[in-house]
Enzyme design. Sequence first.
Site, mmCIF file in Angstrom:
data_model
loop_
_atom_site.group_PDB
_atom_site.id
_atom_site.type_symbol
_atom_site.label_atom_id
_atom_site.label_comp_id
_atom_site.label_asym_id
_atom_site.label_seq_id
_atom_site.Cartn_x
_atom_site.Cartn_y
_atom_site.Cartn_z
ATOM 1 N N CYS A 48 70.033 57.813 102.928
ATOM 2 C CA CYS A 48 69.491 57.903 101.570
ATOM 3 C C CYS A 48 70.613 58.047 100.551
ATOM 4 C CB CYS A 48 68.523 59.082 101.467
ATOM 5 S SG CYS A 48 67.812 59.294 99.816
ATOM 6 N N CYS A 73 69.903 60.518 97.726
ATOM 7 C CA CYS A 73 69.951 61.910 98.181
ATOM 8 C C CYS A 73 71.390 62.405 98.327
ATOM 9 C CB CYS A 73 69.247 62.062 99.530
ATOM 10 S SG CYS A 73 67.568 61.438 99.611
ATOM 11 N N ASP A 74 72.259 61.554 98.880
ATOM 12 C CA ASP A 74 73.565 62.030 99.336
ATOM 13 C C ASP A 74 74.761 61.395 98.648
ATOM 14 O OD1 ASP A 74 72.223 63.635 101.182
ATOM 15 O OD2 ASP A 74 72.207 62.052 102.696
#
Length: 320
Positions: free
Chosen positions: A145, A148-149
């Site tokens: 992701c 997300c990261d």
Amino acid sequence: MTQSRHVIIVGSGPAGLTAAIYTARAQLEPLVIEGEPSSTSDQPGGQLMLTTEVENFPGFVDGIMGPELMQAFRGQAARFGAEFETAKVSRIDLESRPFRLWIGDPDAAEPTYEADAVIVATGAQSLMLGLPNEERLLGHGVSTCATCDGFFFRDLPIVVVGGGDSALEEALFLTRFANSVTIVHRREEFRASKVMQQRALEHPKITVRWNSTVVDILGENKVTGIILEDTVNGERDELDVSGVFVAIGHRPNTDLFKGQLTMEDTGYLVTEAATTATNIDGVFACGDVQDHRYRQAITAAGSGCMAAIDVERWLESRAG
């Protein structure tokens, strides 16, 4: 003996647990069948149980560990009266009224539970490369992701594995943080749309390794590099990177519902516009099992809230 419930929630990620919080507060006494710890597709707590630090969930200024966040969700649902069973649904009959669910032996004569309404929140799983070090380094340089990261890879070199629209979207997003992004694709041309290809190929931070596959991920406690193999001549070489983003697709956990709930060709459940209702009256779906676009914890939680409200109103309409 078969137990009867007003609401059964299948799945316990952000969507399922949010639905549990709302239905419990509505005094519907929900039962959450949360999955099995040994199952990759029915992990209690969902994919966040495999995530390290979560920095983009609202309310946590300094971030929070994925498992800690999901434990807080679960505890809040339990506080309002939600009950949990750590097990996997082996069979479900959505053609009967009430709905019938089996735990354990799917061929048992009697179901384990009957329910007036069912919320499906079984989520989706990222397709992985199947490499020995991949699972070990998940959350330590390996990610599925970008949104997300990506922040964790500021000014670092990373690779994105894949060749579809999702992979190129991830690569373009990651250029905001990384000092270089290498797209690794096993063929000599992308599957992505022409406009996405043009954007990626023209970006100064992006390079492409055509006809290549990742055969190993290097690093002890974090990713330090990858081994690439040329699909044409079989030659291998090492590439120093700090992050590996796997973007080869997702698979919704919907096998249990085949032949009963309407699905897209990709397996995602179809819900009515602006609701969580499925094609079967009294069955609702929320989270990544029906969302192939956003796939975020916060959007999953939001749709779990929607499912709970939809269930509450549906039960009220039947009672009236």
